[in-house]
Design a protein around this motif. Structure first.
Motif, PDB file in Angstrom:
ATOM      1  N   LEU A  95       0.811  -1.216   0.000  1.00 15.62           N
ATOM      2  CA  LEU A  95       0.000   0.000   0.000  1.00 15.62           C
ATOM      3  C   LEU A  95       0.846   1.269   0.000  1.00 15.62           C
ATOM      4  O   LEU A  95       0.403   2.309  -0.485  1.00 15.62           O
ATOM      5  N   SER A  96       2.058   1.213   0.538  1.00 15.16           N
ATOM      6  CA  SER A  96       2.892   2.423   0.549  1.00 15.16           C
ATOM      7  C   SER A  96       3.286   2.838  -0.863  1.00 15.16           C
ATOM      8  O   SER A  96       3.638   3.998  -1.095  1.00 15.16           O
ATOM      9  N   LEU A  97       3.236   1.913  -1.830  1.00 17.39           N
ATOM     10  CA  LEU A  97       3.511   2.270  -3.220  1.00 17.39           C
ATOM     11  C   LEU A  97       2.304   2.890  -3.898  1.00 17.39           C
ATOM     12  O   LEU A  97       2.417   3.449  -4.993  1.00 17.39           O
ATOM     13  N   ARG A  98       1.149   2.762  -3.274  1.00 13.46           N
ATOM     14  CA  ARG A  98      -0.103   3.251  -3.872  1.00 13.46           C
ATOM     15  C   ARG A  98      -0.662   4.469  -3.162  1.00 13.46           C
ATOM     16  O   ARG A  98      -1.447   5.214  -3.747  1.00 13.46           O
ATOM     17  N   THR A  99      -0.294   4.660  -1.882  1.00  9.83           N
ATOM     18  CA  THR A  99      -1.030   5.632  -1.071  1.00  9.83           C
ATOM     19  C   THR A  99      -0.147   6.599  -0.293  1.00  9.83           C
ATOM     20  O   THR A  99      -0.577   7.147   0.717  1.00  9.83           O
ATOM     21  N   THR A 100       1.091   6.808  -0.740  1.00  9.57           N
ATOM     22  CA  THR A 100       1.971   7.762  -0.061  1.00  9.57           C
ATOM     23  C   THR A 100       2.585   8.712  -1.076  1.00  9.57           C
ATOM     24  O   THR A 100       2.666   8.402  -2.267  1.00  9.57           O
TER      25      THR A 100
ATOM     26  N   SER B 141       5.730   9.575  -1.245  1.00 12.61           N
ATOM     27  CA  SER B 141       7.052   9.107  -1.684  1.00 12.61           C
ATOM     28  C   SER B 141       6.966   7.916  -2.607  1.00 12.61           C
ATOM     29  O   SER B 141       7.886   7.652  -3.365  1.00 12.61           O
ATOM     30  N   ARG B 142       5.861   7.174  -2.567  1.00  4.16           N
ATOM     31  CA  ARG B 142       5.728   5.916  -3.311  1.00  4.16           C
ATOM     32  C   ARG B 142       6.870   4.965  -2.948  1.00  4.16           C
ATOM     33  O   ARG B 142       7.377   4.225  -3.787  1.00  4.16           O
ATOM     34  N   GLY B 143       7.270   4.973  -1.712  1.00  2.00           N
ATOM     35  CA  GLY B 143       8.338   4.090  -1.248  1.00  2.00           C
ATOM     36  C   GLY B 143       8.056   3.635   0.162  1.00  2.00           C
ATOM     37  O   GLY B 143       6.952   3.803   0.680  1.00  2.00           O
ATOM     38  N   VAL B 144       9.052   3.051   0.793  1.00  2.00           N
ATOM     39  CA  VAL B 144       8.890   2.578   2.162  1.00  2.00           C
ATOM     40  C   VAL B 144      10.167   2.869   2.941  1.00  2.00           C
ATOM     41  O   VAL B 144      11.266   2.796   2.388  1.00  2.00           O
ATOM     42  N   ASP B 145      10.015   3.232   4.192  1.00  2.00           N
ATOM     43  CA  ASP B 145      11.135   3.559   5.069  1.00  2.00           C
ATOM     44  C   ASP B 145      11.704   2.261   5.637  1.00  2.00           C
ATOM     45  O   ASP B 145      11.021   1.536   6.357  1.00  2.00           O
ATOM     46  N   LEU B 146      12.957   1.969   5.329  1.00  2.00           N
ATOM     47  CA  LEU B 146      13.591   0.728   5.800  1.00  2.00           C
ATOM     48  C   LEU B 146      14.377   0.927   7.094  1.00  2.00           C
ATOM     49  O   LEU B 146      15.036  -0.011   7.551  1.00  2.00           O
ATOM     50  N   SER B 147      14.331   2.106   7.675  1.00  2.00           N
ATOM     51  CA  SER B 147      14.985   2.275   8.971  1.00  2.00           C
ATOM     52  C   SER B 147      14.198   1.508  10.021  1.00  2.00           C
ATOM     53  O   SER B 147      12.989   1.261   9.872  1.00  2.00           O
TER      54      SER B 147
ATOM     55  N   LYS C  24       2.988  -2.564 -10.057  1.00  2.00           N
ATOM     56  CA  LYS C  24       1.861  -2.653 -10.979  1.00  2.00           C
ATOM     57  C   LYS C  24       0.533  -3.015 -10.332  1.00  2.00           C
ATOM     58  O   LYS C  24      -0.515  -2.916 -10.986  1.00  2.00           O
ATOM     59  N   VAL C  25       0.562  -3.472  -9.075  1.00  6.38           N
ATOM     60  CA  VAL C  25      -0.678  -3.986  -8.495  1.00  6.38           C
ATOM     61  C   VAL C  25      -0.903  -3.444  -7.091  1.00  6.38           C
ATOM     62  O   VAL C  25       0.021  -2.993  -6.417  1.00  6.38           O
ATOM     63  N   PHE C  26      -2.144  -3.524  -6.665  1.00  3.26           N
ATOM     64  CA  PHE C  26      -2.575  -3.165  -5.317  1.00  3.26           C
ATOM     65  C   PHE C  26      -2.707  -4.491  -4.568  1.00  3.26           C
ATOM     66  O   PHE C  26      -3.620  -5.270  -4.812  1.00  3.26           O
ATOM     67  N   TRP C  27      -1.778  -4.752  -3.653  1.00  6.81           N
ATOM     68  CA  TRP C  27      -1.646  -6.069  -3.026  1.00  6.81           C
ATOM     69  C   TRP C  27      -1.840  -6.015  -1.523  1.00  6.81           C
ATOM     70  O   TRP C  27      -1.328  -5.107  -0.852  1.00  6.81           O
ATOM     71  N   CYS C  28      -2.512  -7.021  -0.986  1.00  6.93           N
ATOM     72  CA  CYS C  28      -2.560  -7.217   0.457  1.00  6.93           C
ATOM     73  C   CYS C  28      -2.857  -8.693   0.707  1.00  6.93           C
ATOM     74  O   CYS C  28      -3.830  -9.231   0.163  1.00  6.93           O
TER      75      CYS C  28
ATOM     76  N   TYR D 189      -3.257  10.593  -1.527  1.00  6.08           N
ATOM     77  CA  TYR D 189      -2.231  10.173  -2.471  1.00  6.08           C
ATOM     78  C   TYR D 189      -2.551   8.849  -3.164  1.00  6.08           C
ATOM     79  O   TYR D 189      -1.749   8.362  -3.962  1.00  6.08           O
ATOM     80  N   HIS D 190      -3.682   8.272  -2.858  1.00  9.11           N
ATOM     81  CA  HIS D 190      -4.117   7.014  -3.469  1.00  9.11           C
ATOM     82  C   HIS D 190      -4.177   7.176  -4.984  1.00  9.11           C
ATOM     83  O   HIS D 190      -4.865   8.046  -5.493  1.00  9.11           O
ATOM     84  N   ASP D 191      -3.443   6.335  -5.731  1.00 14.04           N
ATOM     85  CA  ASP D 191      -3.322   6.538  -7.176  1.00 14.04           C
ATOM     86  C   ASP D 191      -4.030   5.496  -8.027  1.00 14.04           C
ATOM     87  O   ASP D 191      -3.870   5.460  -9.247  1.00 14.04           O
TER      88      ASP D 191
END
Length: 378
Positions: free
Chosen positions: A61-66, A68-74, A248-252, A308-310
């Motif tokens: 979901l962080s690729l679809r709804t943020t 940054s279109r990314g994720v924080d790995l800290s 490419k997809v919305f996954w959960c 930001y949902h795309d």
């Protein structure tokens, strides 16, 4: 003189954070004295993996709804997303959380990065991806008896194995009818003889499809040590490469304690068990999907995420009634959903160009003044 140095990133979870993770997955601690962590035993490892994969969803979901279109790995970012926000992630965040949890509990463990080789259909030729799947290996060494065993610990592969699997040819586990097996393979393109080397074998986890009576490989890995910056590079590909399936997809996806798993992919939700499809729900509107996220994954998107949902579901026609549910007692496991295939399937030039344009749009959201180190804030 002022000190403008940036604070060093957190290297390991604190004791309080470890208790926070155990509380998130309802790990049983009532039998232990107060403020006591579970011992680093095989039984603890098994309980951890089962509870993690049945509580924390695999999701993109962080690729679809943020923004940054990314994720924080800290570690701070992973803890906030998984424990505080009660969300999930994919292997580079979930298996980092799992690895650091194991370290904090006193397990002897290292992580490595493997190659996904899960085919679209059982009859498809085997293909290996780049190194894009992080997993942990746990070693139990008893110097008194000479016993030395190793186990795969993976909580970040969609319908992950709910139990650790021993690194031993032919070792199997069963959970709710789902059967996984450990085998060994050599890369189909390997030519070690050119430099005078012996064939290099990789461990490979396989899934048994009872409806087809076949084993299919998931991913292959070695015991080679990798480092966090290796994961940052691989995760950047996962987030931003036009050939990344995650893009490419919305996954959960989430396993359940009874052996079923929920698979939400774009405009449908499938409930599956070891034999195949149990139920399918097709979404006609975005509200249908938001309702399914809440009911099956306990996820409610915030106003910021909705902003930001795309990939909103826009009905082609006015919706007169709810989407029908499709029930099936058993569906052939060979009809593996195309969107749950992580192999490197051929792309047409048109789809690649469309993905490239999508990636360009995503990268516009990034703060290019940051150091490109994979720690893009979600």
């Amino acid at each position: 003189m002022t000190n403008d140095a940036t604070p060093s990133p957190q290297e390991h979870f604190t004791r309080a954070q470890i208790f926070g993770i155990l509380d998130r997955i309802n790990f049983p601690l009532s039998h232990l004295p107060p403020n006591t962590l579970p011992a680093p035993t095989l039984a603890t490892l098994q309980e951890l993996q089962t509870r993690l994969v049945t509580t924390v969803p695999f999701e993109t979901l962080s690729l679809r709804t943020t923004a940054s279109r990314g994720v924080d790995l800290s570690l701070e970012g992973i803890y906030d997303r998984v424990v505080v926000q009660k969300r999930g992630g994919w292997c580079f965040s979930l298996n980092r959380l799992g690895f650091e949890l194991l370290v904090g509990l006193g397990f002897r463990t290292q992580f490595t990065i493997g190659r996904v080789c899960k085919p679209f259909k059982p009859t498809d030729p085997l293909r290996y991806s780049a190194k894009t799947h992080r997993v942990s290996i746990v070693r139990f060494l008893d110097e008194a008896t000479g016993s030395d065993t190793k186990y795969l610990f993976d909580i970040g592969f969609g319908n992950s194995a709910p139990l650790p699997l021993q690194l031993k040819e032919g070792a199997t586990i069963e959970f709710g009818g789902h059967i996984r097996r450990m085998s060994t393979r050599t890369h189909i393109q390997a030519q070690p003889e050119i430099l005078g080397n012996s064939p290099f074998e990789m461990w490979c986890i396989e899934e048994y499809l009872p409806a087809d009576g076949v084993w299919i490989p998931w991913y292959a890995f070695s015991e080679q040590q990798f480092y966090e910056n290796d994961c940052e590079v691989a995760n950047f590909y996962t987030c931003y490469s036009p050939t990344s399936h995650f893009l490419k997809v919305f996954w959960c996806i989430r396993f359940t304690p009874v052996g079923e798993y929920y698979l939400l992919v774009d405009k449908k939700l499938m409930i599956k068990n070891a034999n195949g499809l149990v139920k399918q729900i097709d979404f006609l509107t975005e509200q249908d999907r938001l309702d399914a996220l809440k009911e099956y994954f306990d996820i409610v998107l915030t106003d910021e995420e909705l902003k930001y949902h795309d990939s909103w579901i826009i009905p082609a026609e006015p919706v007169a009634e709810a989407a029908p549910s499709v029930d099936a007692s058993v569906e052939s496991s060979s009809s593996i959903d195309a969107t749950f295939d992580l192999s490197t399937s051929p792309e047409t030039s048109a789809s690649i160009e469309a993905s490239l344009e999508q990636t360009r749009n995503k990268i516009k959201h990034m703060d290019l003044n940051r150091n490109i180190n994979g720690k893009i804030k979600a």
